[in-house]
Write an enzyme that holds these catalytic residues in place. Structure first.
Site, PDB file in Angstrom:
ATOM      1  N   ARG A   1       0.866  -1.183   0.000  1.00 25.95           N
ATOM      2  CA  ARG A   1       0.000   0.000   0.000  1.00 25.95           C
ATOM      3  C   ARG A   1       0.901   1.232   0.000  1.00 25.95           C
ATOM      4  NH1 ARG A   1      -5.422   0.195   1.294  1.00 25.95           N
ATOM      5  NH2 ARG A   1      -5.298  -1.957   2.038  1.00 25.95           N
TER       6      ARG A   1
ATOM      7  N   SER B   1      -8.449  -5.604 -10.716  1.00 28.31           N
ATOM      8  CA  SER B   1      -9.897  -5.453 -10.646  1.00 28.31           C
ATOM      9  C   SER B   1     -10.375  -5.003 -12.018  1.00 28.31           C
ATOM     10  CB  SER B   1     -10.312  -4.444  -9.574  1.00 28.31           C
ATOM     11  OG  SER B   1      -9.884  -3.144  -9.917  1.00 28.31           O
TER      12      SER B   1
END
Length: 420
Positions: free
Chosen positions: A273, A348
């Site tokens: 992240r 995604s």
């Protein structure tokens, strides 16, 4: 932006979409009321303006005795028209705000609920069984001298890093392989702007509930993108695109920037992240009737990439409350992380139906008329994939196995060896 005609004709379906997302159903009634008020205000303005034009034509025909009264009436009516125009403009703005409060209508089959309510569609591959204690991705990478977190933090702050040596080469190889696959599938390769204007960022639906994730440059009134989806969606803004020969597909390579607001204390180690990373993103403009089939193609292309890098993964159907405002359905591919005993999102793909294109004024010609196009996006490779590669392909001696499909992009090398 939602098609108001659909809302008028199918209010219960829109309310159900709001429920599944966990949003307020009352926003649908507020939109319908704002739409009615807008139409009434516009009708009043247009009726008064028509009367004003008719009265203006009568001035020249009026006798000298009638003229003062007619001029007085014209002046009074002009003031009334001005007031009604202001009221119509205000009603239009209130309508637009009410419409913006409605997120894209979710498709049938999308599970209701939030982040943890996803549906697992399938598992592919088996997690590797280690006959030694596996190291996390950062330990593996540092032994290869592939990542320097300390100097990234020194230069730019937390969640920044340097990829160096084999780390930089591995990222470049991965993204180049993604571009080759995309071009073979008919995508046009694009390197895209990473700064965009507010209308583009808003048009793609990123300035809603999660706008605090975006870097804003007030001196320039521009935003740093978190994905090249934004620039690719804006590429055909206010245009009529030709979809008669099938979808228009673009593959964007860009650096991406995310503030990671609200993620304090989460995934702070390594590059899971981070604030800056690179990505190859697929984007498609297509006809509404073809959007769901195009979405399945995007997922298949993502799975093709995962097969090439030999990673075990699962595919999930994301729950409605975790979609983001523009997506009507989203599939995630999540790679297995052995040291954390969990799956981590690596791709995604979202079907945004007409939501983005309506906001951005992107249309197509169909049956002699123009109508709004559909847009889709999907990740083909990104820096985060290195996390899964380092963890799943490490060897007990500290070396890293290179999947066969990547070797041509790395001079034929079969492994990377640790630095002595």
């Amino acid at each position: 932006m939602i098609d108001i005609r659909f809302v008028r004709e199918n209010p219960d379906a829109v309310r159900e979409s709001q429920r599944r997302r966990g949003n307020d159903e009352a926003s649908v009634d507020a939109l319908l009321a704002a739409d009615e008020a807008r139409r009434s205000a516009l009708q009043a303005f247009e009726t008064a303006r028509a009367s004003q034009k008719e009265l203006s034509r009568s001035i020249g025909k009026a006798s000298p005795e009638e003229r003062p009264a007619v001029l007085a009436e014209a002046k009074e009516l002009a003031e009334r028209v001005k007031e009604l125009e202001a009221a119509a403009n205000e009603a239009e703005q209130e309508y637009l705000q009410a419409n913006a409060a409605i997120q894209n209508i979710v498709l049938e089959g999308v599970p209701a609920g939030g982040e943890e309510d996803y549906e697992v569609l399938k598992h592919v591959g088996e997690p590797r069984g280690f006959d030694f204690e596996p190291k996390d991705h950062l330990d593996v990478a540092e032994a290869l001298d592939a990542i320097d977190m300390a100097r990234g933090t020194k230069v730019s702050g937390s969640r920044f890093y340097y990829l160096k040596g084999v780390g930089a080469r591995l990222e470049l190889a991965l993204l180049t392989m993604a571009v080759d696959q995309a071009e073979a599938a008919g995508f046009t390769m694009m390197t895209t702007p990473t700064l965009v204007n507010p209308d583009i960022m808003a048009g793609t639906g990123f300035l809603g509930a999660h706008s605090d994730e975006i870097y804003y440059l007030p001196a320039d009134d521009q935003y740093l993108v978190g994905t090249s989806e934004v620039a690719l969606a804006g590429y055909h803004k206010d245009e009529i695109v030709d979809l008669s020969n099938g979808p228009l597909r673009y593959a964007g390579w860009s650096s991406c920037y995310r503030r990671e607001a609200g993620s304090y204390g989460k995934d702070t180690r390594g590059i899971i992240r981070v604030h800056q990373f690179n990505k190859v993103e697929m984007f498609s403009y297509c006809r509404v009737e073809e959007a769901e089939e195009e979405h399945r193609r995007f997922l298949a292309w993502e799975e093709e990439m995962l097969a090439k890098v030999e990673l075990p993964y699962r595919v999930i159907n994301t729950a409605a409350g975790d979609l983001g405002s523009s997506a009507a359905q989203k599939f995630d591919c999540e790679a297995w992380l052995p040291t954390q005993n969990r799956f981590m999102e690596v791709t995604s793909t979202s079907n945004c139906t007409t939501f983005q294109a309506r906001r951005l004024g992107i249309r197509e010609r169909f049956d002699g008329e123009t109508r709004t196009a559909a847009t889709l996006n999907g990740t083909l490779a990104t820096t985060r994939w290195l996390v899964a590669l380092f963890e799943n392909h490490q060897r007990p001696d500290g070396s890293l196995y290179i999947p066969e499909a990547l070797r041509p992009y790395l001079g034929g090398r079969e492994s990377f060896e640790p630095v002595a």
